[in-house]
Motif scaffolding. Structure first.
Motif, PDB file in Angstrom:
ATOM      1  N   ALA A 149       0.843  -1.181   0.000  1.00  0.00           N
ATOM      2  CA  ALA A 149       0.000   0.000   0.000  1.00  0.00           C
ATOM      3  C   ALA A 149       0.885   1.239   0.000  1.00  0.00           C
ATOM      4  O   ALA A 149       2.010   1.196   0.488  1.00  0.00           O
ATOM      5  N   ARG A 150       0.386   2.308  -0.572  1.00  0.00           N
ATOM      6  CA  ARG A 150       1.167   3.545  -0.585  1.00  0.00           C
ATOM      7  C   ARG A 150       0.629   4.491   0.476  1.00  0.00           C
ATOM      8  O   ARG A 150      -0.573   4.755   0.533  1.00  0.00           O
ATOM      9  N   PRO A 151       1.523   5.013   1.337  1.00  0.00           N
ATOM     10  CA  PRO A 151       1.073   5.876   2.439  1.00  0.00           C
ATOM     11  C   PRO A 151       0.228   7.046   1.955  1.00  0.00           C
ATOM     12  O   PRO A 151      -0.757   7.402   2.586  1.00  0.00           O
ATOM     13  N   GLU A 152       0.645   7.644   0.811  1.00  0.00           N
ATOM     14  CA  GLU A 152      -0.110   8.829   0.376  1.00  0.00           C
ATOM     15  C   GLU A 152      -1.548   8.458   0.018  1.00  0.00           C
ATOM     16  O   GLU A 152      -2.471   9.239   0.164  1.00  0.00           O
ATOM     17  N   GLU A 153      -1.741   7.210  -0.442  1.00  0.00           N
ATOM     18  CA  GLU A 153      -3.106   6.783  -0.757  1.00  0.00           C
ATOM     19  C   GLU A 153      -3.903   6.562   0.519  1.00  0.00           C
ATOM     20  O   GLU A 153      -5.113   6.779   0.560  1.00  0.00           O
ATOM     21  N   ILE A 154      -3.203   6.106   1.556  1.00  0.00           N
ATOM     22  CA  ILE A 154      -3.912   5.871   2.816  1.00  0.00           C
ATOM     23  C   ILE A 154      -4.359   7.212   3.412  1.00  0.00           C
ATOM     24  O   ILE A 154      -5.490   7.341   3.883  1.00  0.00           O
ATOM     25  N   ILE A 155      -3.496   8.205   3.343  1.00  0.00           N
ATOM     26  CA  ILE A 155      -3.923   9.541   3.803  1.00  0.00           C
ATOM     27  C   ILE A 155      -5.085  10.035   2.954  1.00  0.00           C
ATOM     28  O   ILE A 155      -6.072  10.562   3.479  1.00  0.00           O
ATOM     29  N   ALA A 156      -4.979   9.843   1.647  1.00  0.00           N
ATOM     30  CA  ALA A 156      -6.059  10.306   0.758  1.00  0.00           C
ATOM     31  C   ALA A 156      -7.364   9.626   1.161  1.00  0.00           C
ATOM     32  O   ALA A 156      -8.423  10.265   1.180  1.00  0.00           O
ATOM     33  N   GLY A 157      -7.277   8.327   1.493  1.00  0.00           N
ATOM     34  CA  GLY A 157      -8.467   7.595   1.910  1.00  0.00           C
ATOM     35  C   GLY A 157      -9.051   8.177   3.197  1.00  0.00           C
ATOM     36  O   GLY A 157     -10.254   8.381   3.312  1.00  0.00           O
ATOM     37  N   LEU A 158      -8.165   8.474   4.142  1.00  0.00           N
ATOM     38  CA  LEU A 158      -8.619   9.060   5.401  1.00  0.00           C
ATOM     39  C   LEU A 158      -9.296  10.412   5.142  1.00  0.00           C
ATOM     40  O   LEU A 158     -10.337  10.725   5.720  1.00  0.00           O
TER      41      LEU A 158
END
Ligand SMILES: Cc1cc2nc3c(=O)[nH]c(=O)nc-3n(C[C@H](O)[C@H](O)[C@H](O)COP(=O)(O)OP(=O)(O)OC[C@H]3O[C@@H](n4cnc5c(N)ncnc54)[C@H](O)[C@@H]3O)c2cc1C
Ligand SMILES: Cc1cc2nc3c(=O)[nH]c(=O)nc-3n(C[C@H](O)[C@H](O)[C@H](O)COP(=O)(O)OP(=O)(O)OC[C@H]3O[C@@H](n4cnc5c(N)ncnc54)[C@H](O)[C@@H]3O)c2cc1C
Ligand SMILES: Nc1ncnc2c1ncn2[C@@H]1O[C@H](COP(=O)(O)O)[C@@H](O)[C@H]1O
Lengths: 322, 268, 433
Positions: C249-258
């Protein structure tokens, strides 16, 4: 207002026509080959041209300033192009005439000067003193050519005292040679596609990466002044007023703010892409595709998408499997 | 000449990447290159280096850095942060009188006109070579063969004999790294403070974000209608003309590739 | 003769506090920082708890570079479509002596380092410590830097070089380091006008909010946070490194999801991205802590893994400031007594054990593991949120069900074994209770 333009062997500096146009066509050409230069200028301008032929090997700022200054006594507003020679001459003239110098203007009138400051991010609007000198940045004004326009030419006699450098007076360096553009950058000045590096890139290792991405799309690599100053890229690859003037059809800017000194050397690309974290900087404003993103990481991904073609394999594109 | 004095002019400027954070401020790459050349030349000539800055007390950090790198003396000409180039030059001239050579950066990052060095040369009656991209010292004595940029990619080779003011681009030389001991000593090095010789003037100006000037353009060929369209398009070029997208890096890259393909720059 | 008494490596909160106490004790102190100024590249979530400064810098709140005083703390539990928030507000935290504050690290660290200089420490910036100097006995006698003539000797070296301390490792103080002991913190700074932040977060003046988030990090175990600065928001996630790798998983995508979560999106909407940064966090607490004392060497702050990252707590700066402070004191003690061995420096260990620094860590020893466990991460949030949803849902004409029944049903539905729940509950109670 009168423009003062240094001529070297009949060659006009960058921005000579714009400085002359800013002064309504009144221009003093000083140096060697002024007659030839006047003809070159006249195709684009109507007005009054003064010629001051100075016998010299090359351009000698101290000597030229001494020779030109007396002719400007009755000229309260003097504009020089902010080219290399203009930068040399203007302060010398200002010192002799005891007038303020407003260097790096993008517009000059007797009652107002607009100055580009802070790496071209700010515009300082000032009301000048009654008498002043200014230098005008090349490429910010443009000129409207008027073929067949009427102009008058007056040849000025060099004042005897200034004809030769006075003994004991200020001296100038000796011109050894004027070299043509660096062959190493011919590809840049003529490149139809350019990728360029700006201060938004985070390290010198980005340069080979950018070069590789450029190669994958058949583009040459250039840079801004900030990047060449850091020594990441040879100075000969600097694009802009004090670097190479280019005219590509495709221009990709990575982390470039778009300072006037850079963009005025850019020509008129048909397509411009800018990657920058600041959506509002001039480079983003002038881009066809303005991508707000980290330029470094975007490069990582571009490199992955476009593959790293072998050295010298310009123009071909390998579709990488992500 | 006994022990020639070589001057390095250093200006304290904000880092262009962090213009609003003065803690990143220091000498520009060009000024750092100027200092390096001053140190090299002093070694060749057996002379000493004086680092000079014009500005308020906070700007002394550039002088301490210079002392750490090897400058023998540091002088701050006490003046306001912003003043006319000619007044800055006059301030430096007071310190540089009698110097064998003066090294400057080719332009300062904030004001950025490159005019201080030429004013300085005029004030000192010295030779000048501005925007230099290569320096070869010619022994013996203070002389050098330098290459400088002209416009259009041309370059000019000059023989300069001191006293001279030479302004250099940042890539000409890398400033040597100060030794740890020198750095520690420099934090308490004494700095000479001298007053300006004449009052500092500054240009009053209204500051606004940079906006390009409307360009005068050649009338395009073609039908009147076509001309009109071209002209109005060109006028619009000063305003945003394209699409702005905010994307995560992977999508940004994909979007760029798509655009290149759409415009026909990529085959297939 | 050594060049100086004490070398402190790293101008973070730990290093500056070490330099302050050592210099105030009259020692000759050099503080070495690799960045152009202390804090220049340092990042964290955004909330500091500076109580520990009361003794060191009296009335620190009058001068500290604070963005907002935290007067509202929320803990949020997220499932993809639900959010359960426990929200606490105290006006007392908005007045002296204050509790927590949001602050920018470049400001905070720079300010603290200024106190170290004022105390007489010499600050050396743009200098990287590249190694330790050792006596034949193995005792640490100084540091090597990346500068010419870059060796500097000292009686005591205090390593405050942050997470993954290269100095502590070089001194052999870490027995083992394991990726599973680290989390990755990533953070975005979003700009919004002050009035908008005030309105969205229901605060005024320089009061602010600290939201800790459980869930919302997709399939990767971790947590999130959202803090208010004056004119920016800090939103970020703390992610288990091993899971991040396994899930690709890419951290920036996880932030975007949040940021897209329905409970978060309205809070961050239209925020202009100012900065994106990432940093590793030592997360395993006591489990991973190295030896902190060797002959001639003390280790403090993140370098000693003293960061407390246990779910609703994400505290590191206070642990760094305190441990740094104690290290400086202990170094002074040892220099005065003329015993620079580990024994002479043992006052450091004593101070850590007697105070919150190790007491909190002992209490919360198992908390990080619990909070990041698969059950807490992937099963409980759904279960708890469903319970809440059914408690608050009006199912007329059906009557309201009893809480015990809902609990039992939802536990089963979530696939949680009663035994596990009881055990996790006990650990949780022991840790947080
Ligand atoms: C006399 C004179 C002559 C000059 N001649 C030239 C010339 O010929 N050519 C030239 O180029 N300049 C020239 N300059 C300099 C010019 O004024 C500008 O300073 C220069 O062009 C700025 O370069 P830059 O855009 O790389 O840097 P900056 O202006 O510092 O811009 C950096 C950009 O990167 C962006 N950025 C930062 N981080 C990131 C990131 N992670 N991802 C994406 N974007 C990011 C920032 O938002 C910013 O827009 C001259 C100046 C003077 C005074
Ligand atoms: C995403 C994230 C969110 C966080 N949120 C919070 C929070 O909200 N509240 C909180 O209290 N804590 C938080 N933390 C934890 C906190 O950031 C750390 O615990 C704290 O910074 C530790 O301080 P320190 O002084 O030990 O180390 P650091 O702050 O890491 O400082 C180390 C210093 O040493 C310097 N250095 C390193 N190596 C060398 C070398 N070789 N030579 C010279 N200098 C060197 C570095 O440049 C740096 O200045 C968070 C951490 C992260 C990553
Ligand atoms: N305030 C100053 N103090 C010292 N040197 C200066 C100062 N301003 C300009 N200079 C020198 O002059 C060069 C050109 O600056 P400028 O003319 O301002 O573009 C700089 O690179 C410096 O070397």
């Amino acid at each position: 207002m009168i423009a003062v333009v240094v001529v070297r062997d009949g060659v006009l500096p960058q921005g000579a026509d714009e400085a002359a146009a800013e002064c309504g066509g009144r221009v003093l050409l000083a140096g060697s080959g002024t007659v030839m230069a006047a003809e070159a200028l006249a195709t684009s301008l109507a007005g009054q041209v003064y010629l001051l032929e100075l016998a010299a090997t090359g351009f000698q700022p101290a000597h030229f300033a001494a020779a030109i200054a007396p002719h400007l006594a009755g000229e309260p507003h003097v504009v020089l192009p902010a080219s290399a020679d203009g930068r040399d001459l203007a302060p010398r003239l200002a010192a002799l005439l005891r007038r303020p110098l407003h260097a790096g203007a993008i517009a000059v009138t007797p009652s107002r000067v607009d100055l580009a400051r802070n790496g071209g991010t700010e515009l300082h609007r000032a009301t000048p003193a009654p008498e002043f000198l200014a230098t005008l940045l090349p490429g910010v004004r443009g000129v409207t050519p008027c073929p067949g326009a009427e102009h008058t030419v007056e040849v000025l006699a060099p004042l005897p005292a200034a004809a030769a450098p006075a003994a004991g007076g200020p001296t100038d360096p000796t011109v050894v040679a004027v070299l043509p553009p660096d062959p190493a950058t011919i590809d840049l000045s003529e490149a139809p596609r350019i990728v360029a590096a700006g201060a938004g890139l985070d390290g010198p290792e980005r340069i080979p990466q950018l070069t590789a991405v450029g190669r994958a799309i058949g583009a040459s690599m250039g840079a801004t002044r900030v990047v060449t100053d850091r020594g990441w890229v040879p100075h000969a690859r600097q694009i802009g007023t004090t670097g190479v003037v280019v005219d590509p059809s495709l221009y990709l800017a990575f982390g470039i703010s778009g300072a006037v000194q850079h963009t005025s050397g850019l020509g008129t690309p048909a397509h411009t892409i800018s990657v920058n974290t600041d959506a509002h900087c001039p480079m983003m404003q002038m881009a066809d595709l303005a991508v707000v993103a980290d330029a470094n990481e975007t490069l990582d991904h571009l490199e992955r998408l476009l593959g790293r073609p072998a050295e010298g394999d310009a123009g071909t594109m390998q579709e990488g499997v992500a | 000449m006994s022990s020639p004095i070589i001057i390095a002019c250093l200006k304290w400027v904000a880092h262009p990447g962090e213009p609003h954070d003065e803690r990143f401020a220091g000498a520009s790459p060009a000024d750092r290159a100027a200092l390096e050349l001053a140190l090299q030349q002093a070694k060749e000539l057996g002379g000493t280096v004086t680092a000079v800055t014009v500005g308020p007390p906070a700007t002394e950090t550039v002088l301490r850095d210079a002392v750490a790198a090897g400058a023998d003396r540091a002088v701050r000409v006490d003046g306001p942060a912003a003043m006319l180039s000619s007044d800055v030059a006059a301030g430096i001239a007071g310190v540089a009188e009698g110097a064998a050579w003066v090294w400057c950066g080719d332009y300062s990052l904030d004001r950025g006109t490159g005019s201080v060095p030429a004013f300085l040369a005029a004030a000192l009656g010295a030779q000048q070579a501005l925007g230099v991209i290569d320096v070869q010292f010619a022994a013996p004595g203070p002389a050098a063969r330098v290459t400088r940029r002209l416009d259009g990619g041309r370059r000019e080779v000059l023989d300069v004999t001191g006293p001279a003011v030479v302004s250099v681009e940042g890539a000409v030389a890398d400033l040597r790294r100060a030794g740890l001991g020198a750095l520690r000593v420099a934090t308490s090095a004494s700095i000479d403070v001298v007053p300006l010789r004449s009052p500092a003037r500054r240009l009053k100006a209204v500051v606004q974000p940079y906006r390009p000037r409307a360009m005068a353009l050649a009338a395009p060929d073609g039908s009147p209608l076509e001309r009109l369209r071209l002209l109005t398009d060109a006028a619009a070029a000063t305003a945003a003309r394209g699409e702005t997208v905010t994307l995560a890096p992977p999508d940004a890259a994909a979007r760029i590739v798509a655009a290149l393909r759409g415009w026909g720059y990529l085959d297939s | 003769m050594t060049d100086v008494d004490v070398i402190v490596v790293g101008g973070g909160p730990a290093g500056s506090c070490a330099a302050i106490t050592a210099a105030r004790a009259g020692l000759d102190v050099v503080l070495i920082e690799r960045g152009p100024f202390p804090g220049s590249k340092n990042m964290y979530g955004g909330v500091v708890y500076p109580r520990i400064l009361d003794g060191l810098i009296p009335n620190w709140w009058e001068e500290a570079p604070v963005q907002r005083w935290v007067t509202r703390r929320s803990t949020m539990l997220l499932t993809p479509t639900q959010a359960l928030t426990v929200d606490f507000r105290s006006q007392a935290w908005g007045a002296p002596p204050y509790n927590g504050a949001t602050a920018y690290r470049p400001d905070w660290d720079h300010w603290l380092a200024g106190h170290a200089e004022a105390a007489g420490a010499q600050l050396i910036t743009s200098t990287v410590v590249t190694g330790l100097l050792r006596a034949p006995s193995g005792a640490v006698t100084g540091v090597r830097t990346d500068r010419p003539d870059g060796d500097l000797t000292a009686k005591v070296v205090i390593a405050c070089d942050g997470v993954n301390s290269f100095l502590a490792k070089e001194a052999g103080l870490y027995e083992h380091t394991d990726a599973k002991h680290f989390t990755l913190g990533v953070k975005e700074t979003l700009a919004l006008p002050k009035e908008v932040i005030d309105e969205r977060f229901a605060v005024r003046d320089n009061h602010g909010v600290d939201i800790e988030i459980l869930g919302g990090t997709g399939g990767v175990n971790g947590g999130g946070f959202l803090y208010t600065n004056l004119e920016t928001l800090a939103i970020g996630v703390v992610l288990k490194l091993t899971k991040l790798g396994a899930q690709k998983a890419r951290p920036e995508e996880i932030i975007a999801g949040l940021k897209r979560h329905p409970a978060i999106a309205p809070l961050v909407q239209d925020g202009e991205l100012k900065e994106y940064s990432a940093h590793v966090i030592p997360e395993a607490g006591l489990t991973m802590m190295p030896k902190m004392i060797a002959d001639g060497l003390l280790v403090a702050g993140d370098a000693a893994a003293l960061c407390l990252a246990a779910g609703i707590w994400l505290e590191g700066v206070n642990f760094a400031m305190a441990s740094g402070m104690y290290a400086g004191e202990a170094a002074a003690e040892a220099v005065r007594a003329g015993d620079l061995t580990a024994v002479g420096l043992a006052g450091y260990q004593r101070r850590l054990s007697d105070t919150f620094v190790l007491k909190d860590h002992r209490r919360l020893k198992r908390a990080p593991e619990l909070v990041l466990s698969d059950r807490v991460q992937h099963l409980y949030p759904q279960m708890i949120a469903n319970v809440a949803e059914r408690m608050f849902r009006v199912d007329n004409p059906d009557p309201k069900p009893g809480l015990r029944r809902i609990l039992a049903q939802e536990r089963k539905r979530a696939g949680v074994r009663r035994r596990d729940l009881a055990r996790d509950g006990w650990i949780g109670f022991r840790s947080f209770g």
